[in-house]
Design a protein around this motif. Structure first.
Motif, PDB file in Angstrom:
ATOM      1  N   THR A  50       0.848  -1.193   0.000  1.00 41.64           N
ATOM      2  CA  THR A  50       0.000   0.000   0.000  1.00 41.64           C
ATOM      3  C   THR A  50       0.880   1.238   0.000  1.00 41.64           C
ATOM      4  OG1 THR A  50      -1.963   1.016   0.989  1.00 41.64           O
ATOM      5  CG2 THR A  50      -0.218   0.342   2.505  1.00 41.64           C
ATOM      6  N   HIS A  51       0.243   2.386  -0.278  1.00 41.33           N
ATOM      7  CA  HIS A  51       0.932   3.670  -0.129  1.00 41.33           C
ATOM      8  C   HIS A  51       0.129   4.527   0.834  1.00 41.33           C
ATOM      9  CE1 HIS A  51      -1.968   5.849  -2.737  1.00 41.33           C
ATOM     10  NE2 HIS A  51      -1.963   4.754  -3.482  1.00 41.33           N
ATOM     11  N   SER A  52       0.829   5.212   1.722  1.00 39.80           N
ATOM     12  CA  SER A  52       0.144   5.970   2.769  1.00 39.80           C
ATOM     13  C   SER A  52       1.098   6.950   3.422  1.00 39.80           C
ATOM     14  CB  SER A  52      -0.409   5.008   3.828  1.00 39.80           C
ATOM     15  OG  SER A  52      -0.765   5.690   5.013  1.00 39.80           O
ATOM     16  N   SER A  53       0.542   8.108   3.837  1.00 38.66           N
ATOM     17  CA  SER A  53       1.364   9.083   4.564  1.00 38.66           C
ATOM     18  C   SER A  53       1.582   8.667   6.017  1.00 38.66           C
ATOM     19  CB  SER A  53       0.703  10.461   4.524  1.00 38.66           C
ATOM     20  OG  SER A  53      -0.532  10.429   5.211  1.00 38.66           O
ATOM     21  N   GLY A  54       0.849   7.651   6.475  1.00 40.59           N
ATOM     22  CA  GLY A  54       1.109   7.231   7.844  1.00 40.59           C
ATOM     23  C   GLY A  54       0.143   6.282   8.499  1.00 40.59           C
ATOM     24  N   MET A  83       5.828   5.148   1.508  1.00 43.39           N
ATOM     25  CA  MET A  83       5.527   6.350   2.281  1.00 43.39           C
ATOM     26  C   MET A  83       6.214   7.559   1.660  1.00 43.39           C
ATOM     27  SD  MET A  83       5.791   5.000   6.244  1.00 43.39           S
ATOM     28  CE  MET A  83       4.727   6.274   6.923  1.00 43.39           C
ATOM     29  N   PRO A  84       5.500   8.691   1.534  1.00 44.79           N
ATOM     30  CA  PRO A  84       6.166   9.906   1.057  1.00 44.79           C
ATOM     31  C   PRO A  84       7.252  10.341   2.025  1.00 44.79           C
ATOM     32  CG  PRO A  84       3.864  10.352   1.653  1.00 44.79           C
ATOM     33  CD  PRO A  84       4.085   8.890   1.831  1.00 44.79           C
ATOM     34  N   SER A  85       8.309  10.945   1.495  1.00 40.65           N
ATOM     35  CA  SER A  85       9.441  11.357   2.332  1.00 40.65           C
ATOM     36  C   SER A  85       9.028  12.362   3.401  1.00 40.65           C
ATOM     37  CB  SER A  85      10.537  11.958   1.452  1.00 40.65           C
ATOM     38  OG  SER A  85       9.994  12.996   0.648  1.00 40.65           O
ATOM     39  N   SER A  86       7.877  13.015   3.191  1.00 38.87           N
ATOM     40  CA  SER A  86       7.401  14.028   4.144  1.00 38.87           C
ATOM     41  C   SER A  86       6.565  13.440   5.289  1.00 38.87           C
ATOM     42  CB  SER A  86       6.547  15.064   3.404  1.00 38.87           C
ATOM     43  OG  SER A  86       5.460  14.429   2.737  1.00 38.87           O
ATOM     44  N   SER A  87       6.384  12.127   5.308  1.00 34.75           N
ATOM     45  CA  SER A  87       5.572  11.498   6.358  1.00 34.75           C
ATOM     46  C   SER A  87       6.160  11.777   7.743  1.00 34.75           C
ATOM     47  CB  SER A  87       5.506   9.984   6.164  1.00 34.75           C
ATOM     48  OG  SER A  87       4.853   9.660   4.964  1.00 34.75           O
ATOM     49  N   PHE A 126       7.770  -3.111   5.792  1.00 38.06           N
ATOM     50  CA  PHE A 126       8.953  -2.697   5.036  1.00 38.06           C
ATOM     51  C   PHE A 126       8.651  -1.372   4.330  1.00 38.06           C
ATOM     52  CE2 PHE A 126       9.309  -7.323   5.358  1.00 38.06           C
ATOM     53  CZ  PHE A 126      10.599  -7.460   5.848  1.00 38.06           C
ATOM     54  N   ILE A 127       9.402  -0.324   4.672  1.00 34.85           N
ATOM     55  CA  ILE A 127       9.138   1.016   4.133  1.00 34.85           C
ATOM     56  C   ILE A 127       9.947   1.272   2.866  1.00 34.85           C
ATOM     57  CG2 ILE A 127       9.376   3.505   4.553  1.00 34.85           C
ATOM     58  CD1 ILE A 127       8.863   3.010   7.491  1.00 34.85           C
ATOM     59  N   TYR A 128       9.264   1.844   1.856  1.00 34.96           N
ATOM     60  CA  TYR A 128       9.898   2.327   0.630  1.00 34.96           C
ATOM     61  C   TYR A 128       9.530   3.811   0.516  1.00 34.96           C
ATOM     62  CZ  TYR A 128       9.637  -2.714  -0.331  1.00 34.96           C
ATOM     63  OH  TYR A 128       9.713  -4.085  -0.253  1.00 34.96           O
ATOM     64  N   GLU A 129      10.509   4.690   0.670  1.00 35.10           N
ATOM     65  CA  GLU A 129      10.210   6.123   0.607  1.00 35.10           C
ATOM     66  C   GLU A 129      10.152   6.598  -0.840  1.00 35.10           C
ATOM     67  OE1 GLU A 129      12.085   9.007   3.026  1.00 35.10           O
ATOM     68  OE2 GLU A 129      11.862   7.851   4.868  1.00 35.10           O
ATOM     69  N   CYS A 130       9.287   7.616  -1.078  1.00 36.08           N
ATOM     70  CA  CYS A 130       9.154   8.179  -2.417  1.00 36.08           C
ATOM     71  C   CYS A 130       8.923   9.680  -2.319  1.00 36.08           C
ATOM     72  CB  CYS A 130       7.991   7.508  -3.163  1.00 36.08           C
ATOM     73  SG  CYS A 130       6.366   7.917  -2.478  1.00 36.08           S
ATOM     74  N   GLU A 131       8.907  10.351  -3.446  1.00 32.84           N
ATOM     75  CA  GLU A 131       8.588  11.782  -3.483  1.00 32.84           C
ATOM     76  C   GLU A 131       7.177  12.002  -2.944  1.00 32.84           C
ATOM     77  OE1 GLU A 131      10.608  14.446  -4.487  1.00 32.84           O
ATOM     78  OE2 GLU A 131      12.080  12.837  -4.289  1.00 32.84           O
ATOM     79  N   SER A 168       2.999   4.936  -8.429  1.00 33.11           N
ATOM     80  CA  SER A 168       3.934   4.247  -9.332  1.00 33.11           C
ATOM     81  C   SER A 168       4.888   3.343  -8.547  1.00 33.11           C
ATOM     82  CB  SER A 168       4.715   5.252 -10.185  1.00 33.11           C
ATOM     83  OG  SER A 168       5.515   6.083  -9.374  1.00 33.11           O
ATOM     84  N   THR A 169       5.324   3.800  -7.369  1.00 29.14           N
ATOM     85  CA  THR A 169       6.216   2.983  -6.537  1.00 29.14           C
ATOM     86  C   THR A 169       5.486   1.730  -6.033  1.00 29.14           C
ATOM     87  OG1 THR A 169       7.344   5.007  -5.810  1.00 29.14           O
ATOM     88  CG2 THR A 169       7.797   3.006  -4.562  1.00 29.14           C
ATOM     89  N   ALA A 170       4.240   1.915  -5.599  1.00 33.68           N
ATOM     90  CA  ALA A 170       3.448   0.767  -5.117  1.00 33.68           C
ATOM     91  C   ALA A 170       3.199  -0.240  -6.244  1.00 33.68           C
ATOM     92  CB  ALA A 170       2.123   1.254  -4.540  1.00 33.68           C
ATOM     93  N   ASN A 171       2.914   0.260  -7.442  1.00 36.80           N
ATOM     94  CA  ASN A 171       2.674  -0.636  -8.588  1.00 36.80           C
ATOM     95  C   ASN A 171       3.931  -1.432  -8.935  1.00 36.80           C
ATOM     96  OD1 ASN A 171       0.038   0.209  -8.844  1.00 36.80           O
ATOM     97  ND2 ASN A 171       0.486   1.775 -10.387  1.00 36.80           N
ATOM     98  N   LYS A 172       5.069  -0.761  -8.859  1.00 33.90           N
ATOM     99  CA  LYS A 172       6.352  -1.428  -9.151  1.00 33.90           C
ATOM    100  C   LYS A 172       6.612  -2.562  -8.157  1.00 33.90           C
ATOM    101  CE  LYS A 172      11.215  -0.129 -10.030  1.00 33.90           C
ATOM    102  NZ  LYS A 172      12.028  -0.437  -8.851  1.00 33.90           N
TER     103      LYS A 172
END
Length: 311
Positions: free
Chosen positions: A72-76, A97-101, A115-120, A128-132
């Motif tokens: 999933t993708h989420s700010s928190g 998670m966005p880098s601003s989380s 497992f966290i994957y940071e993105c813009e 796009s990161t979650a789809n990848k």
């Protein structure tokens, strides 16, 4: 059909969630001119209502899907909810998670073995990161607010509130991606007695307000709000529910959000995050419309960065 889904969803997630308390404040009642009942999802596992939707969605997956994990993708808050729900069920959770989380939310994900994957910090980068990751790992994508099973799970908070207070005339929720208000609107429709539903939204991220005005999903022109959980946009599964069952969206200023957050901290002695305070801010802004009513408010969460308070 949706009523049955709410009943089944609530029964399904019951072993994994808290039936959170409902609190009130005589001082806030006096200030609003109404009886206000706060459904305190800040006391939920993971610190927010999103544990409900995440758990319901994961429990609906097949054994084979669970073995490949979820993404999933989420700010928190949904990030933490998916991590905790997955941990409870022995499932791997990949979290974009966005880098601003807020740091407090990142730490929560790590504590729940996600497992966290940071993105813009843009919706496009998140998706796009979650789809990848889904393509690379075979993990099942879970949308934070537009997945039908997530929407049903989120609606169980308002369902419990209405079981405790059957005569509520109005329910307020904060509006971000639309999952909470869509689920709450379904709960109010099927379990309330002519119970209306209103959303609170920052002027700085007012896509839901404009979407109801135009009749189609609108994007955010700005997301410059302290309410970090409300920066996302509505989805094609929750918007039709919102259009049909939500009575209105009331927009609030950043000052009103901070003031309402402070009011809850000081008067109710509980920790709520800025996004949660938006619902009370909306009620206070338009309180004459709800005078003398019995009003429910879903306190969405309490995951606050204590090193970065707005007061």
């Amino acid at each position: 059909m949706q009523k049955e889904k709410l009943i089944a969803g609530h029964s399904r997630i019951k072993p994994y969630i808290h039936n959170t308390p409902v609190l009130s404040s005589s001082m806030i009642n006096h200030l609003v001119g109404a009886e206000v009942f706060f459904k305190c999802e800040n006391f939920q596992r993971g610190g927010a209502y999103k544990m409900r939707g995440a758990t319901n969605a994961i429990l609906q997956l097949t054994e084979e899907q669970r073995s490949r994990g979820v993404v999933t993708h989420s700010s928190g808050n949904f990030a933490q909810a998916v991590s905790l729900g997955a941990q409870s069920l022995g499932v791997t959770a990949h979290i974009v998670m966005p880098s601003s989380s807020p740091e407090v939310k990142k730490k929560g994900v790590i504590a729940y073995q996600g497992f966290i994957y940071e993105c813009e910090p843009t919706l496009e980068a998140r998706e796009s990161t979650a789809n990848k990751i889904a393509q690379e790992t075979g993990a099942t994508p879970l949308h934070p607010s537009n997945d039908p099973d997530v929407i049903i799970g989120q609606g169980t908070a308002a369902m419990e509130l209405l079981q405790n207070h059957t005569d509520l005339e109005t329910i307020f929720c904060p509006v971000g991606g639309g999952g909470l208000i869509a689920g709450s609107a379904l709960a109010a429709h099927y379990f309330g007695k002519n119970c209306k539903v209103y959303g609170g939204e920052p002027f700085e991220a007012d896509d839901a307000y404009r979407s109801l005005q135009s009749g189609k999903i609108e994007g955010n022109k700005t997301t410059n709000t302290i309410a970090d959980g409300l920066k996302t946009t509505l989805g094609d599964n929750n918007f039709p529910i919102i259009k049909e069952h939500v009575n209105g969206i009331i927009r609030v200023t950043e000052e009103e959000i901070v003031s309402s957050m402070r009011l809850i901290w000081e008067r109710m002695k509980i920790i709520v995050e800025p996004s949660s305070a938006v619902a009370l801010a909306a009620l206070l802004r338009d309180k004459s419309q709800f005078k003398g009513q019995k009003v429910g408010i879903v306190i969405s969460g309490g995951n606050v960065d204590l090193g970065n308070l707005p007061f």
